[in-house]
Every structure is written in structure tokens, then in C-alpha cells.
Design an enzyme around this catalytic site. Structure first.
Site, PDB file in Angstrom:
ATOM      1  N   SER A   6       0.849  -1.203   0.000  1.00 40.97           N
ATOM      2  CA  SER A   6       0.000   0.000   0.000  1.00 40.97           C
ATOM      3  C   SER A   6       0.873   1.237   0.000  1.00 40.97           C
ATOM      4  O   SER A   6       1.638   1.476   0.946  1.00 40.97           O
ATOM      5  CB  SER A   6      -0.884   0.019   1.240  1.00 40.97           C
ATOM      6  OG  SER A   6      -1.401   1.340   1.411  1.00 40.97           O
ATOM      7  N   HIS A  31      -1.314  -1.368  -4.133  1.00 42.85           N
ATOM      8  CA  HIS A  31      -2.572  -1.106  -3.432  1.00 42.85           C
ATOM      9  C   HIS A  31      -2.735   0.409  -3.274  1.00 42.85           C
ATOM     10  O   HIS A  31      -1.891   1.081  -2.670  1.00 42.85           O
ATOM     11  CB  HIS A  31      -2.538  -1.807  -2.077  1.00 42.85           C
ATOM     12  CG  HIS A  31      -3.822  -1.770  -1.327  1.00 42.85           C
ATOM     13  ND1 HIS A  31      -4.881  -2.599  -1.618  1.00 42.85           N
ATOM     14  CD2 HIS A  31      -4.219  -0.991  -0.281  1.00 42.85           C
ATOM     15  CE1 HIS A  31      -5.876  -2.352  -0.780  1.00 42.85           C
ATOM     16  NE2 HIS A  31      -5.501  -1.367   0.037  1.00 42.85           N
ATOM     17  N   ASP A  33      -4.897   3.282  -1.783  1.00 40.10           N
ATOM     18  CA  ASP A  33      -5.883   3.572  -0.736  1.00 40.10           C
ATOM     19  C   ASP A  33      -6.454   4.965  -0.927  1.00 40.10           C
ATOM     20  O   ASP A  33      -5.767   5.960  -0.704  1.00 40.10           O
ATOM     21  CB  ASP A  33      -5.207   3.494   0.646  1.00 40.10           C
ATOM     22  CG  ASP A  33      -5.041   2.081   1.134  1.00 40.10           C
ATOM     23  OD1 ASP A  33      -6.017   1.313   1.061  1.00 40.10           O
ATOM     24  OD2 ASP A  33      -3.929   1.740   1.588  1.00 40.10           O
ATOM     25  N   MET A  35      -9.126   7.793   0.231  1.00 41.22           N
ATOM     26  CA  MET A  35      -9.930   8.181   1.410  1.00 41.22           C
ATOM     27  C   MET A  35     -10.490   9.579   1.197  1.00 41.22           C
ATOM     28  O   MET A  35      -9.785  10.458   0.689  1.00 41.22           O
ATOM     29  CB  MET A  35      -9.025   8.200   2.646  1.00 41.22           C
ATOM     30  CG  MET A  35      -8.330   6.882   2.907  1.00 41.22           C
ATOM     31  SD  MET A  35      -7.249   7.026   4.335  1.00 41.22           S
ATOM     32  CE  MET A  35      -6.590   5.360   4.381  1.00 41.22           C
ATOM     33  N   HIS A  64      -8.495   0.586  -3.666  1.00 39.89           N
ATOM     34  CA  HIS A  64      -9.343   0.380  -2.483  1.00 39.89           C
ATOM     35  C   HIS A  64     -10.027   1.711  -2.173  1.00 39.89           C
ATOM     36  O   HIS A  64      -9.404   2.636  -1.638  1.00 39.89           O
ATOM     37  CB  HIS A  64      -8.444  -0.085  -1.318  1.00 39.89           C
ATOM     38  CG  HIS A  64      -9.171  -0.299  -0.035  1.00 39.89           C
ATOM     39  ND1 HIS A  64      -8.509  -0.480   1.164  1.00 39.89           N
ATOM     40  CD2 HIS A  64     -10.490  -0.376   0.254  1.00 39.89           C
ATOM     41  CE1 HIS A  64      -9.396  -0.658   2.142  1.00 39.89           C
ATOM     42  NE2 HIS A  64     -10.610  -0.588   1.605  1.00 39.89           N
ATOM     43  N   MET A  66     -12.173   3.929  -0.114  1.00 33.64           N
ATOM     44  CA  MET A  66     -12.798   4.152   1.196  1.00 33.64           C
ATOM     45  C   MET A  66     -13.505   5.494   1.116  1.00 33.64           C
ATOM     46  O   MET A  66     -13.125   6.470   1.770  1.00 33.64           O
ATOM     47  CB  MET A  66     -11.709   4.147   2.283  1.00 33.64           C
ATOM     48  CG  MET A  66     -11.162   2.763   2.560  1.00 33.64           C
ATOM     49  SD  MET A  66      -9.584   2.812   3.428  1.00 33.64           S
ATOM     50  CE  MET A  66      -8.492   2.996   2.021  1.00 33.64           C
ATOM     51  N   MET A 135     -11.021  -6.297   6.089  1.00 34.05           N
ATOM     52  CA  MET A 135     -10.220  -5.296   6.802  1.00 34.05           C
ATOM     53  C   MET A 135      -9.829  -5.860   8.172  1.00 34.05           C
ATOM     54  O   MET A 135     -10.680  -6.306   8.941  1.00 34.05           O
ATOM     55  CB  MET A 135     -11.028  -4.005   7.023  1.00 34.05           C
ATOM     56  CG  MET A 135     -11.237  -3.158   5.782  1.00 34.05           C
ATOM     57  SD  MET A 135      -9.744  -2.681   4.876  1.00 34.05           S
ATOM     58  CE  MET A 135      -8.782  -1.835   6.141  1.00 34.05           C
ATOM     59  N   GLY A 142      -2.694   4.028   8.078  1.00 34.13           N
ATOM     60  CA  GLY A 142      -1.692   2.974   8.047  1.00 34.13           C
ATOM     61  C   GLY A 142      -1.098   2.806   9.445  1.00 34.13           C
ATOM     62  O   GLY A 142      -1.353   3.609  10.344  1.00 34.13           O
ATOM     63  N   GLY A 143      -0.335   1.750   9.618  1.00 34.60           N
ATOM     64  CA  GLY A 143       0.436   1.573  10.848  1.00 34.60           C
ATOM     65  C   GLY A 143      -0.355   1.156  12.070  1.00 34.60           C
ATOM     66  O   GLY A 143       0.126   1.295  13.196  1.00 34.60           O
ATOM     67  N   ASP A 173      -6.205  -6.737   4.679  1.00 32.44           N
ATOM     68  CA  ASP A 173      -5.607  -5.401   4.680  1.00 32.44           C
ATOM     69  C   ASP A 173      -5.629  -4.810   6.082  1.00 32.44           C
ATOM     70  O   ASP A 173      -6.697  -4.648   6.678  1.00 32.44           O
ATOM     71  CB  ASP A 173      -6.431  -4.523   3.712  1.00 32.44           C
ATOM     72  CG  ASP A 173      -5.875  -3.119   3.555  1.00 32.44           C
ATOM     73  OD1 ASP A 173      -4.783  -2.841   4.085  1.00 32.44           O
ATOM     74  OD2 ASP A 173      -6.545  -2.316   2.877  1.00 32.44           O
ATOM     75  N   GLY A 174      -4.427  -4.472   6.574  1.00 31.70           N
ATOM     76  CA  GLY A 174      -4.328  -3.762   7.848  1.00 31.70           C
ATOM     77  C   GLY A 174      -3.494  -4.507   8.871  1.00 31.70           C
ATOM     78  O   GLY A 174      -3.835  -5.622   9.271  1.00 31.70           O
ATOM     79  N   GLY A 175      -2.374  -3.911   9.241  1.00 28.50           N
ATOM     80  CA  GLY A 175      -1.541  -4.496  10.286  1.00 28.50           C
ATOM     81  C   GLY A 175      -0.824  -5.766   9.893  1.00 28.50           C
ATOM     82  O   GLY A 175      -0.405  -6.535  10.765  1.00 28.50           O
TER      83      GLY A 175
END
Ligand code: DX5
Ligand code: ZN
Length: 215
Positions: A6, A31, A33, A35, A64, A66, A135, A142-143, A173-175
């Protein structure tokens, strides 16, 4: 394993170099993202930034969205380099129509679920989608830390796919990190998204290679 780094966590002042680095590392997808400050409490970038990368890489875009009213922007993200456009179930009153609209543009369609959204919301759409994005953090940043209950959801989704002979890809997706990527894949993920694990530290090529070497 397929990896989709991402670029949300990339150094935006050197975005061209960052995507070149993950391409050298072997990344399957980029990826992207997006937003809007409404659906999620953050604003990232839009189609102009994504399109500016088309001359810098041949790695396909995995978009993606959002955002609210995602269909207003399908056309803008449907480039020759776009593999998937993924929308959120929670953002769509007309999910079935929106999936069709993505397909009408010749792009594969994905649907994403926030951590608190049940798999059952997809009961009548799974046959239509090419990808389901689970998700494993609350979207927006992020992070963040991987939410463990996502693992059970991934396993359940894989079982539904098997039982019904369906073909969609499962993306998580995520972490996602080098440390937990193994269990996430064991649970059933086909495509891993990783942002900070790839880009923080300025070693995107090496980090990408490490993921592929390990799995
Ligand atoms: C979160 C985004 C993710 C995020 C992943 O809203 O959808 O793609 O950038 O970043 P990490 O891997 O750092 O959790
Ligand atoms: Zn994402």
C-alpha cells in the site's frame, strides 16, 4: 502468496521511485488507498496521483475506495493498469449495481468489509465479485495493529468459498507484517496488503523481497 504494497505509507515526495522499488522486489499489485474524509476520518489522494504513476511502473493497480458515493469515481480509476476496484459494503446502498458498473468498465470488482461487519452482508453478492477484502484494522490510517478476530472471519470466508464452489480472491488489509503474514495466509488469504511493513524505513525493495522469500 500475492503481495499488494500500500503506497499510503510510501514517501509521497518520491512516489515514482517507491513504486519502482516494489516492482523490482516483485510486487503483484500496487494497493491504492483512496480516502475522502467522510467514509473514513482521513484524506489520502485521488485518481490524478494514481495516474501519474502509470509511466513509472507496469505493476497493476489494486484500488481500495474508502469513499462515499464510490460510483462517481469508477471511470476515473478505470485505467488500462487497473486490475481491481474494491468498494465498501458499508458505503453502498446499491452494492449489486455498483459491482456491475465496475464490471461494465472491464475491471475486476472487489467488496470490502470493516472489522465489525458480518460476512452475511455478502450472502447475495459473492457470486458476482472477483475479490473480497477483509479489513483487519478500522480503515483510515496505516500503521495500526492487526485485529485478531479477522482471522476467524478469513477462515469462515474461505469455507464459504469452498462450499459454494466460488472463485473470488481473499485479500487482507491492515496491520500485516512479516511476523503475522504466515498465520494470515494459513487462515485463507490469497493477497496480503502491507503498507508500513513495506515502506517505513525506506527499504521498500528489500522488504518486498523478504515477504516473497519467507512465503
Ligand atoms: C487502511 C488502509 C490500508 C493501510 C495498510 O485504511 O486500507 O491499506 O494502508 O497499512 P498497514 O499495512 O500499515 O496497516
Ligand atoms: Zn487498503
Amino acid at each position: 502468496m500475492k503481495l499488494a504494497p500500500s503506497i499510503l505509507s510510501a514517501d509521497f515526495s518520491r512516489l515514482g521511485e517507491e513504486v519502482a522499488a516494489i516492482q523490482r522486489g516483485g510486487a503483484h499489485y500496487i494497493h491504492v488507498d483512496v480516502m475522502d474524509g467522510h467514509f473514513v476520518p482521513n484524506i489520502s489522494y485521488g485518481p490524478t496521483v494514481m495516474k501519474s504513476l502509470m509511466g513509472k511502473t507496469t505493476v497493476p493497480f489494486d484500488v481500495h475506495l474508502m469513499i462515499e458515493n464510490p460510483s462517481f469515481f469508477f471511470q476515473d480509476f478505470a485505467t488500462p493498469n487497473t486490475e481491481f476496484i474494491t468498494i465498501h459494503e458499508e458505503a453502498c446502498s446499491h452494492l449489486h449495481r455498483n459491482i456491475q458498473e465496475i464490471h461494465d468498465l472491464g475491471i475486476k470488482a472487489g467488496v470490502s468489509l470493516n472489522p465489525a461487519t458480518s460476512l452475511s452482508t455478502l450472502d447475495y453478492i459473492l457470486e458476482e465479485v472477483d475479490l473480497v477484502l477483509i479489513m483487519s484494522v478500522n480503515p483510515g490510517f496505516g500503521g495500526q495493529k492487526f485485529i485478531p478476530s479477522a482471522l476467524e472471519k478469513i477462515r469462515a470466508l474461505r469455507n464459504i468459498r469452498e462450499e459454494n464452489n466460488l472463485n473470488f480472491q481473499i485479500q487482507v488489509d491492515g496491520g500485516v507484517t512479516l511476523e503475522n503474514a504466515g498465520i494470515v495466509m494459513e487462515a485463507g488469504a490469497d493477497i496480503l496488503v502491507a503498507g508500513s511493513a513495506i515502506f517505513s524505513g525506506g527499504q521498500a525493495e528489500q522488504r518486498t523481497r523478504q515477504f516473497y522469500k519467507q512465503f
